[in-house]
Design a protein around this motif. Structure first.
Motif, PDB file in Angstrom:
ATOM      1  N   THR A 124      43.770  48.876  34.394  1.00 30.15           N
ATOM      2  CA  THR A 124      43.597  47.708  33.537  1.00 30.15           C
ATOM      3  C   THR A 124      44.016  47.974  32.093  1.00 30.15           C
ATOM      4  O   THR A 124      44.288  47.045  31.350  1.00 30.15           O
ATOM      5  N   ASP A 146      38.068  32.446  41.414  1.00 37.98           N
ATOM      6  CA  ASP A 146      38.694  33.553  40.693  1.00 37.98           C
ATOM      7  C   ASP A 146      38.483  33.455  39.185  1.00 37.98           C
ATOM      8  O   ASP A 146      38.346  34.470  38.505  1.00 37.98           O
ATOM      9  N   SER A 164      44.668  36.646  46.795  1.00 35.40           N
ATOM     10  CA  SER A 164      44.116  37.795  46.065  1.00 35.40           C
ATOM     11  C   SER A 164      42.744  38.086  46.651  1.00 35.40           C
ATOM     12  O   SER A 164      42.058  37.185  47.130  1.00 35.40           O
ATOM     13  N   GLU A 219      38.255  42.327  43.389  1.00 35.27           N
ATOM     14  CA  GLU A 219      38.674  43.425  42.526  1.00 35.27           C
ATOM     15  C   GLU A 219      40.183  43.651  42.586  1.00 35.27           C
ATOM     16  O   GLU A 219      40.667  44.744  42.281  1.00 35.27           O
ATOM     17  N   HIS A 220      40.909  42.625  42.988  1.00 36.40           N
ATOM     18  CA  HIS A 220      42.380  42.669  43.001  1.00 36.40           C
ATOM     19  C   HIS A 220      42.908  43.849  43.826  1.00 36.40           C
ATOM     20  O   HIS A 220      43.865  44.516  43.447  1.00 36.40           O
ATOM     21  N   ALA A 252      47.295  41.764  46.798  1.00 38.35           N
ATOM     22  CA  ALA A 252      47.994  40.605  46.243  1.00 38.35           C
ATOM     23  C   ALA A 252      48.996  40.125  47.285  1.00 38.35           C
ATOM     24  O   ALA A 252      49.764  40.926  47.831  1.00 38.35           O
ATOM     25  N   SER A 311      42.010  49.160  43.058  1.00 34.94           N
ATOM     26  CA  SER A 311      42.283  47.896  42.379  1.00 34.94           C
ATOM     27  C   SER A 311      43.669  47.907  41.756  1.00 34.94           C
ATOM     28  O   SER A 311      44.122  48.917  41.200  1.00 34.94           O
ATOM     29  N   ARG A 330      43.080  44.177  36.414  1.00 31.35           N
ATOM     30  CA  ARG A 330      42.710  42.823  36.017  1.00 31.35           C
ATOM     31  C   ARG A 330      43.958  41.957  35.835  1.00 31.35           C
ATOM     32  O   ARG A 330      44.932  42.351  35.207  1.00 31.35           O
ATOM     33  N   GLU A 345      46.051  40.949  38.115  1.00 26.04           N
ATOM     34  CA  GLU A 345      47.126  41.150  39.097  1.00 26.04           C
ATOM     35  C   GLU A 345      46.858  40.296  40.335  1.00 26.04           C
ATOM     36  O   GLU A 345      46.554  40.798  41.418  1.00 26.04           O
ATOM     37  N   PHE A 346      46.967  38.985  40.156  1.00 26.55           N
ATOM     38  CA  PHE A 346      46.813  38.051  41.259  1.00 26.55           C
ATOM     39  C   PHE A 346      48.087  38.030  42.104  1.00 26.55           C
ATOM     40  O   PHE A 346      49.118  38.598  41.734  1.00 26.55           O
TER      41      PHE A 346
END
Length: 643
Positions: free
Chosen positions: A200, A320, A524, A527-528, A531, A553, A556, A558-559
């Motif tokens: 992140t 989300d 998603s 906690e990603h 994807a 993960s 943050r 990363e959808f």
């Protein structure tokens, strides 16, 4: 053999002792030294004369690879083909000169490989520079031979060249490559290399080259779009792509990971990952069979359900973005990927019913959780399975089985196997005469893992039936029809929702492709960790997954729309270039009605809040009655409206 010179014979003989060390292609200097030693032994033992020895010693090393050049980068597919050929033909497959023809188109395959590598490298760079692959202390007088020795154990990976940093200044660094080139890396070449902190966070941009590289670092370099060298690194993140023809399931492209040499695990067919929101269209399709419509109102609001497995005894799913829109039409709920709407929808139709219904798309019941979490995509699926499932939406409601070997010929060119896949064949006479209603496929038509994922011998039985002899195709033979598993009207409505996902929802970036026939859904997970983007038109159904093998993960933000959709777009843009629009036309039994945006029910003429929506014709009268009842009693609502 009679065409080989004495020096060439000695070179071949010299490799037997240490094939990997004295290989004349990979290590020409060592190979030449070993060859000359063999020639000396031949002279000493009087197998050759002094004149022959002198002539052979003077002959240069002309060794080069003699195998056919690789025309398309498809090693994961090649391994699938090898396993299936062994299953069909036994060990003779390796020795009898068979020619295997696949369904994969080389241009599409290369587009898929290029898109996957570019997408994973882009993700990797967003998350910073992890440092050199290794570091070697270099002597002051180190030269090319030392650098060659250091780089001898490194190979080119997907165009990322290995190199050793031989000098670093304030403004540039000198890198010696395994190809015996020297390149300069300036500030622009390392500008992206912010220090990796975690998935992140990254550090500040590098002030100069020396802040990134040191003498003796083992690094990777690659050429950018301008043809200039820049710093690179092998991504830790992985991805997979599977693309099939919805008409018959023929595989069009497959990528099982960033690079086959680094990892032979074929994620496109062997991975079992959670699909997240990309699973929601199956739930919506089940709901439309139970009387729900694109205009049905479901409450997007916080929810708490009993769950003894959790410390507080409650399961509290959320959206989300942790925002709630209140009562919302199902079309808008899918466009905005509202998790809580999906949970309430699944609860309304029943988990058991939905679980049985989703098996119509080719999934094994064992892969589907027997609880409400299924609405959030907690099933275990592969990219190939998702591409197959979405192919049902793409072809009008028929379950096709992916296959990738179209024909096997013997050394004389005579076919010994010809695939005979079941087809959607919507306009075939046989299909038009088939009056059976849509329903679950038979167990033989819906293998739990088509293509097995081609990693086991059992795959051969489920990847396109064989027709032997091949001349059975001659004449007017009826096609093999794929089972119809959902009604074409249900298909049309769900597809219309997924088209809106691209037009104005989480997949809106795909509008850049300039096509009006694309439909799909982002995905998603918590906690990603995963994807996804899965989408289609009438020609292709393609699933893209991005994630870490250890379920870490992605970081943050990363959808699916950020990590997977760009890969899907690059591939589909190239694969569908210059091809006309291909989509389902509106089937009989679908009508368009003006509805009230707020209630989702048919609207009175002149209502300024009216908008068009599509329905099955048999639903319209029922909804008009509901609208009338609501006008008479505004407080009357359905249980699922307020749940």
């Amino acid at each position: 053999l009679d065409q080989l010179s004495v020096a060439e014979c000695a070179m071949i003989a010299s490799t037997f002792q240490l094939p990997s060390v004295v290989n004349p292609i990979n290590n020409p200097k060592r190979g030449l030294m070993r060859r000359n030693w063999v020639l000396g032994q031949m002279l000493a033992n009087r197998y050759i004369t002094q004149a022959e020895y002198q002539q052979a010693i003077a002959e240069p090393n002309n060794a080069f690879p003699h195998e056919p050049p690789i025309e398309v980068d498809a090693p994961y597919l090649a391994e699938m083909v090898r396993l299936q050929a062994l299953d069909r033909l036994g060990n003779d497959a390796l020795t009898e000169g068979y020619v295997i023809k696949t369904t994969v188109q080389s241009a599409r395959q290369q587009s898929a490989v290029d898109a996957m590598r570019a997408g994973l490298i882009d993700y990797d760079r967003r998350h910073g520079w992890r440092g050199p692959e290794d570091h070697q202390e270099l002597a002051e007088n180190a030269g090319n031979e030392d650098f060659d020795r250091i780089l001898s154990s490194y190979t080119d990976i997907a165009g990322l060249r290995p190199g050793v940093v031989t000098g670093v200044g304030a403004s540039d660094a000198t890198v010696y490559l395994s190809t015996r080139e020297q390149v300069q890396l300036g500030q622009d070449a390392v500008a992206w290399a912010k220090p990796y902190v975690n998935e992140t966070r990254v550090g500040a941009p590098p002030r100069n080259v020396a802040a990134v590289l040191k003498r003796g670092d083992i690094i990777r370099v690659a050429r950018n779009a301008k043809g200039e060298w820049e710093l690179a690194q092998i991504p830790k993140v992985q991805g997979a792509l599977a693309s099939v023809n919805p008409e018959d399931g023929s595989l069009q492209a497959l990528v099982g990971g960033f690079n086959f040499l680094r990892s032979k695990f074929n994620r496109a067919v062997m991975a079992a990952r959670q699909p997240g929101s990309s699973f929601k269209p199956y739930i919506y399709s089940a709901a439309f069979e139970r009387g729900f419509t694109p205009a049905s109102i479901v409450n997007d609001a916080p929810l708490a359900l009993p769950d003894p497995s959790r410390p507080d005894g409650l399961w509290t799913p959320s959206n989300d973005d942790d925002k709630f829109d209140g009562p919302i039409r199902l079309r808008e709920a899918l466009v905005k990927s509202k998790n809580l709407v999906s949970v309430r929808l699944l609860d309304a139709i029943g988990v058991r019913y939905a679980r049985d219904y989703v098996t119509r798309f080719g999934f094994s019941p064992d892969a589907l959780p027997p609880n409400l979490s299924m609405a959030l995509g907690t099933a275990s699926v592969s990219p190939m399975g998702m591409a197959r499932g979405y192919a049902v939406f793409a072809n009008g409601g028929y379950l096709v089985t992916p296959y990738f070997i179209s024909e096997i010929d013997d050394r004389d060119g005579k076919p010994v196997y010809v695939a005979n896949p079941a087809r959607a064949c919507r306009t075939c006479q046989e299909r038009l005469l088939d009056t059976r209603p849509p329903g679950p496929p038979s167990s033989s038509a819906a293998p739990a893992n088509p293509v097995a994922a081609a990693g086991t011998p059992a795959a051969a039985a489920t990847t396109g039936g064989a027709v032997l002899p091949a001349d059975a195709h001659e004449g007017n033979h009826p096609p093999t029809l794929a089972p119809q598993v959902i009604d074409v009207r249900n298909d049309f409505l769900v597809t219309s929702l997924m088209k809106d996902v691209i037009r104005r929802g989480t997949g809106a970036a795909a509008m850049a492709l300039g096509r009006d026939d694309l439909a799909g859904k982002t995905g998603s997970t918590n906690e990603h960790r995963d994807a996804w983007f899965v989408g289609f038109n009438g020609d292709l159904s393609t699933a893209v997954w991005v994630g870490f093998d250890d379920f870490g993960s992605l970081g943050r933000g990363e959808f699916g729309a950020k990590a997977a959709l760009p890969i899907w777009m690059d591939y589909m843009g190239a694969a569908l270039k210059d091809r006309p629009s291909s989509t389902l036309s509106m089937p009989p039994g679908i009508t368009t009605v003006q509805i009230d945006r707020s209630s989702g029910l048919p609207s009175e003429p002149g209502n300024p809040n009216a908008m068009p929506e599509m329905f099955k014709v048999e639903d319209v009268d029922r909804l008009r009655q509901q609208a009338t009842q609501q006008q008479e009693d505004p407080d009357q609502q359905h249980a699922y409206d307020i749940f």
